[in-house]
Write a protein that holds these residues in place. Structure first.
Motif, short mmCIF file in Angstrom:
data_model
loop_
_atom_site.label_atom_id
_atom_site.label_comp_id
_atom_site.label_asym_id
_atom_site.label_seq_id
_atom_site.Cartn_x
_atom_site.Cartn_y
_atom_site.Cartn_z
N ASN A 4 -39.94 -70.00 -13.62
CA ASN A 4 -39.86 -69.45 -15.04
C ASN A 4 -37.66 -68.60 -15.34
OD1 ASN A 4 -42.31 -68.47 -15.73
ND2 ASN A 4 -42.11 -67.36 -13.96
N GLU A 5 -37.76 -69.71 -16.79
CA GLU A 5 -36.42 -69.49 -16.64
C GLU A 5 -36.06 -68.16 -17.63
OE1 GLU A 5 -33.29 -72.49 -17.32
OE2 GLU A 5 -34.33 -72.83 -15.62
N TYR A 6 -35.13 -67.38 -17.20
CA TYR A 6 -34.72 -66.32 -18.98
C TYR A 6 -33.25 -66.60 -18.85
CZ TYR A 6 -38.91 -64.54 -18.54
OH TYR A 6 -40.53 -64.64 -18.00
N GLU A 18 -34.16 -65.16 -24.27
CA GLU A 18 -35.11 -66.20 -24.36
C GLU A 18 -35.63 -66.90 -23.03
OE1 GLU A 18 -32.86 -68.65 -27.92
OE2 GLU A 18 -32.56 -69.18 -26.06
N GLN A 19 -36.71 -67.17 -23.27
CA GLN A 19 -37.92 -67.64 -22.35
C GLN A 19 -38.44 -69.32 -23.01
OE1 GLN A 19 -41.19 -66.37 -20.88
NE2 GLN A 19 -41.77 -67.63 -19.13
N VAL A 24 -38.05 -63.39 -25.86
CA VAL A 24 -38.28 -62.49 -25.80
C VAL A 24 -38.62 -61.38 -26.41
CG1 VAL A 24 -38.69 -61.04 -23.17
CG2 VAL A 24 -38.50 -63.67 -22.86
N ALA A 41 -38.05 -61.01 -15.97
CA ALA A 41 -37.64 -62.18 -14.83
C ALA A 41 -38.64 -61.51 -13.52
CB ALA A 41 -36.55 -62.43 -14.08
N ASN A 44 -42.34 -61.37 -14.07
CA ASN A 44 -42.60 -62.97 -13.65
C ASN A 44 -42.29 -63.73 -12.80
OD1 ASN A 44 -44.78 -62.99 -16.15
ND2 ASN A 44 -42.76 -62.15 -17.25
N SER A 47 -38.60 -66.25 -10.60
CA SER A 47 -38.03 -66.33 -12.33
C SER A 47 -36.60 -66.35 -11.22
CB SER A 47 -38.30 -65.57 -13.06
OG SER A 47 -37.63 -64.40 -12.44
#
Length: 73
Positions: A4-6, A18-19, A24, A41, A44, A47
């Motif tokens: 998962n990238e934020y 943002e994701q 977010v 992050a 989840n 990440s």
């Protein structure tokens, strides 16, 4: 497993996390946005949190759990 990238990015006079195309949250300060991004992050994993400067360039990246080194391939 997909990571998962934020992203912490500038948003007018403030900052947002943002994701992908989802926001977010929005924040008054960069510090608060980074804190919120880290919380998201960590919640989840695996990440990555990518923090940008006010002109949009990448400032730093944080990777949480399961980042294989060396990369496959």
């Amino acid at each position: 497993m997909t990571r998962n990238e934020y992203h912490v990015v500038p948003d007018g006079g403030g900052w947002k996390v943002e994701q992908g195309s989802n926001v977010v949250g929005t924040y008054d300060t960069k510090q608060r946005a980074v804190e919120a991004g880290r919380e998201a992050a960590h919640g989840n994993e695996p990440s990555q949190l990518v923090v940008h400067t006010s002109d949009g360039k990448i400032e730093t990246e944080y990777t949480y759990q399961g980042d294989p080194y060396p990369p496959a391939g």
